[in-house]
Design a protein around this motif. Structure first.
Motif, PDB file in Angstrom:
ATOM      1  N   ILE A  29       0.838  -1.206   0.000  1.00 57.71           N
ATOM      2  CA  ILE A  29       0.000   0.000   0.000  1.00 57.71           C
ATOM      3  C   ILE A  29       0.866   1.246   0.000  1.00 57.71           C
ATOM      4  O   ILE A  29       0.603   2.208  -0.734  1.00 57.71           O
ATOM      5  CB  ILE A  29      -0.956  -0.008   1.213  1.00 57.71           C
ATOM      6  CG1 ILE A  29      -1.967  -1.154   1.077  1.00 57.71           C
ATOM      7  CG2 ILE A  29      -1.694   1.317   1.321  1.00 57.71           C
ATOM      8  CD1 ILE A  29      -2.854  -1.333   2.288  1.00 57.71           C
ATOM      9  N   THR A  30       1.927   1.240   0.818  1.00 58.33           N
ATOM     10  CA  THR A  30       2.823   2.403   0.874  1.00 58.33           C
ATOM     11  C   THR A  30       3.529   2.616  -0.458  1.00 58.33           C
ATOM     12  O   THR A  30       3.662   3.758  -0.929  1.00 58.33           O
ATOM     13  CB  THR A  30       3.860   2.221   1.995  1.00 58.33           C
ATOM     14  OG1 THR A  30       3.186   1.978   3.241  1.00 58.33           O
ATOM     15  CG2 THR A  30       4.724   3.463   2.135  1.00 58.33           C
ATOM     16  N   LEU A  89       1.057   4.105  -2.944  1.00 55.38           N
ATOM     17  CA  LEU A  89       0.847   5.527  -2.660  1.00 55.38           C
ATOM     18  C   LEU A  89       2.065   6.346  -3.050  1.00 55.38           C
ATOM     19  O   LEU A  89       1.941   7.455  -3.601  1.00 55.38           O
ATOM     20  CB  LEU A  89       0.544   5.723  -1.170  1.00 55.38           C
ATOM     21  CG  LEU A  89      -0.889   5.425  -0.729  1.00 55.38           C
ATOM     22  CD1 LEU A  89      -0.998   5.546   0.775  1.00 55.38           C
ATOM     23  CD2 LEU A  89      -1.861   6.394  -1.400  1.00 55.38           C
ATOM     24  N   ILE A 135       2.133   6.751  -6.791  1.00 54.39           N
ATOM     25  CA  ILE A 135       1.078   7.690  -7.221  1.00 54.39           C
ATOM     26  C   ILE A 135       1.469   9.122  -6.895  1.00 54.39           C
ATOM     27  O   ILE A 135       1.324  10.031  -7.719  1.00 54.39           O
ATOM     28  CB  ILE A 135      -0.265   7.311  -6.569  1.00 54.39           C
ATOM     29  CG1 ILE A 135      -0.767   5.981  -7.113  1.00 54.39           C
ATOM     30  CG2 ILE A 135      -1.310   8.397  -6.804  1.00 54.39           C
ATOM     31  CD1 ILE A 135      -2.004   5.458  -6.423  1.00 54.39           C
ATOM     32  N   VAL A 136       1.978   9.316  -5.655  1.00 50.12           N
ATOM     33  CA  VAL A 136       2.371  10.669  -5.246  1.00 50.12           C
ATOM     34  C   VAL A 136       3.518  11.178  -6.119  1.00 50.12           C
ATOM     35  O   VAL A 136       3.504  12.335  -6.569  1.00 50.12           O
ATOM     36  CB  VAL A 136       2.764  10.686  -3.752  1.00 50.12           C
ATOM     37  CG1 VAL A 136       3.447  12.000  -3.390  1.00 50.12           C
ATOM     38  CG2 VAL A 136       1.524  10.488  -2.885  1.00 50.12           C
ATOM     39  N   VAL A 156       0.623  13.003   2.532  1.00 45.44           N
ATOM     40  CA  VAL A 156      -0.246  11.993   1.916  1.00 45.44           C
ATOM     41  C   VAL A 156       0.338  10.598   2.133  1.00 45.44           C
ATOM     42  O   VAL A 156      -0.377   9.644   2.470  1.00 45.44           O
ATOM     43  CB  VAL A 156      -0.432  12.281   0.411  1.00 45.44           C
ATOM     44  CG1 VAL A 156      -1.106  11.098  -0.284  1.00 45.44           C
ATOM     45  CG2 VAL A 156      -1.244  13.549   0.210  1.00 45.44           C
ATOM     46  N   ILE A 157       1.664  10.451   1.939  1.00 50.29           N
ATOM     47  CA  ILE A 157       2.311   9.156   2.136  1.00 50.29           C
ATOM     48  C   ILE A 157       2.196   8.725   3.598  1.00 50.29           C
ATOM     49  O   ILE A 157       1.926   7.557   3.899  1.00 50.29           O
ATOM     50  CB  ILE A 157       3.782   9.223   1.704  1.00 50.29           C
ATOM     51  CG1 ILE A 157       3.883   9.435   0.188  1.00 50.29           C
ATOM     52  CG2 ILE A 157       4.530   7.957   2.116  1.00 50.29           C
ATOM     53  CD1 ILE A 157       5.291   9.683  -0.306  1.00 50.29           C
ATOM     54  N   GLY A 178      -1.259   7.648   4.158  1.00 47.13           N
ATOM     55  CA  GLY A 178      -1.435   6.337   3.537  1.00 47.13           C
ATOM     56  C   GLY A 178      -0.805   5.230   4.370  1.00 47.13           C
ATOM     57  O   GLY A 178      -1.354   4.125   4.466  1.00 47.13           O
ATOM     58  N   SER A 184      -2.714   2.194   5.875  1.00 44.30           N
ATOM     59  CA  SER A 184      -2.315   0.812   5.585  1.00 44.30           C
ATOM     60  C   SER A 184      -2.204  -0.006   6.868  1.00 44.30           C
ATOM     61  O   SER A 184      -2.526  -1.195   6.876  1.00 44.30           O
ATOM     62  CB  SER A 184      -0.993   0.791   4.816  1.00 44.30           C
ATOM     63  OG  SER A 184       0.077   1.245   5.632  1.00 44.30           O
TER      64      SER A 184
END
Length: 465
Positions: A13-14, A17, A20-21, A176-177, A180, A184
């Protein structure tokens, strides 16, 4: 393993993210860069083009030096760009600060303006201490280039703004990370938590505690697994109960004849052996009880083979009619002693089967024995045989106590004995089903409680060549 699942979930998940970031940050930075620098360049280009067009149109006939002075005198006081007038060699005639010098400018925008029209230049690295943006437009006389009008501006303030925006975007991306990562952790806990609970219940079951139940927390695959685990534990409990009942039943079945044999043995030892009637009676009881023990042991041996899948049959062409007639003679005496009528309906035509005579005899002896066991005095037992197309059908019917509907479906499964109080291990019918199955046939049971039972044996008919 669970820590591994949690770690993988958090990592995946990290990473997603983070990717994406990074992608969004990259797109955003490029967009900001092009927006600010592009807008500034477009504004600078518009002003340079407008000014050059105006001066080329209204200062026609003037020399480049005269035009330079005119341009300097008519610059707006709000002009923030650096304006320079260059000759065709690229030397600065005059600039917006009122200075003239022999400085030569040989940037790409000046060369493009002198050769083919408007030129644009932007330095990505500092030149002379700063990054600049420049637009050069040719000054013409009668269609020929006599100089260059150059507008330039420092790009450092724009880069400062861009850097500030980028830093803010980086901080937002890091937040955001971080968010996330926390999310997670929560997701991993919600997924791994039920698995941990299922693992704990499974460990309890492994120690023999089948009363432990898994909690269905969500209506998903893990919830289905919890329901399945609970169902499995219930079935194991039922199986264990049947096994315990079976052991109790077998223990009783063993104890009863042994008690009788021991009792009569002691009686004969201590009694008067000259009493022939009592001696014969004792020996008869001991023989009967010994037969019961032999039958029970044989059932247990066959059951162990049944469990191991080692029951085998030696198939040979055989007329089943001979076996049925022998069994009628064998059980007719038993019917007389128990005051039970025995009927038979066996056709004169052959009943050819490809079977193991010993195993088939075991099956029909067991079925007739059960029929006599559960039929009271003055009752009736019948055995019928018939040929139907590709099948040989033998039916054993009694007028005994019958079987309750709740027990009928389970009858013939291992260990199941039903509610009957009659002696027996509950293995015979299960073994019979296995033997008939090895012959390619099947056993069906039809019964009505308090009326009677019919056991129907279907065997493939052997086609004689």
């Amino acid at each position: 393993m669970l820590r591994g699942i949690r770690a993988r979930l958090i990592t995946y998940i990290t990473l997603v993210l983070l990717l994406i970031v990074l992608l969004l940050e990259g797109v955003f930075i490029v967009a900001v860069h092009y927006y600010y620098l592009g807008s500034a360049m477009e504004t600078l280009s518009s002003r340079a083009t407008t000014s050059a067009t105006f001066f080329n149109k209204y200062l026609e006939g003037y020399s480049i030096n005269e035009r330079a002075r005119y341009i300097l005198e008519n610059l707006s006081t709000e002009e923030s760009s650096k304006v320079e007038v260059l000759n065709t060699e690229g030397n600065v005639i005059i600039n917006s600060f009122g200075f003239s010098s022999s400085e030569r400018i040989d940037t790409p925008d000046v060369r493009t303006a002198l050769s083919s029209g408007k030129g644009i230049y932007q330095s990505l690295t500092p030149v002379g201490g700063e990054r600049i943006m420049a637009v050069s437009v040719p000054i013409k006389e009668a269609g020929a280039n006599i100089g260059v009008l150059r507008y330039s501006v420092s790009a450092e303030p724009l880069y400062d703004v861009i850097v500030t925006i980028v830093l803010n975007a980086v901080w937002v991306g890091l937040l955001v990370i971080l968010f996330g990562f926390v999310l997670s952790l929560i997701i991993a806990k919600r997924i791994v938590g039920p698995i941990q609970q299922l693992t704990s219940v499974a460990k309890e079951m492994a120690t023999g505690n089948f009363s432990a139940k898994a909690e269905k927390q969500h209506n998903d695959e893990i919830g289905t697994l919890a329901v399945t685990l609970n169902y499995m534990s219930e079935e194991i409990l039922k199986s264990e109960k049947i096994k315990y009942d079976f052991i109790s039943s077998v223990t009783h079945e063993l104890r009863t004849p042994l008690t009788s044999i021991k009792g009569w043995g002691e009686t004969l030892l201590m009694g008067d052996l000259s009493d022939k009637k009592e001696t014969l009676q004792g020996l008869e009881v001991m023989t009967g009880e010994t037969d019961r023990l032999i039958g029970l042991v044989e059932d247990l041996l066959d059951f162990s083979k049944f469990q191991a899948g080692e029951i085998t049959v030696d198939l040979q062409p055989y007329d089943l009619r001979g076996l049925l007639e022998d069994l009628l003679l064998q059980f007719r005496y038993r019917g007389q002693t128990k005051q039970i009528r025995l009927y038979a309906d066996i056709p004169d035509q052959p009943l050819p089967v490809n079977g193991d005579m010993g195993r088939l005899k075991q099956v029909f002896v067991n079925l007739l024995d059960n029929a006599f066991k559960f039929t009271p005095a003055e009752g009736a037992v019948s055995i019928t045989a018939a040929v139907q197309e590709e099948l040989i059908i033998v039916t054993v019917t009694d007028t005994g106590e019958g079987i309750e509907a709740a027990d009928l479906e389970k009858l013939g499964t291992k260990f199941f004995k039903g509610r009957s109080r009659q002696s027996g291990s509950g293995l015979g019918l299960a073994i019979c089903k296995e033997i008939i199955g090895l012959h390619g046939g099947r056993i069906k049971i039809e019964s009505e409680f308090t009326v009677g039972t019919s056991v129907i044996v279907e065997l493939p008919r052997y086609i004689m060549e």
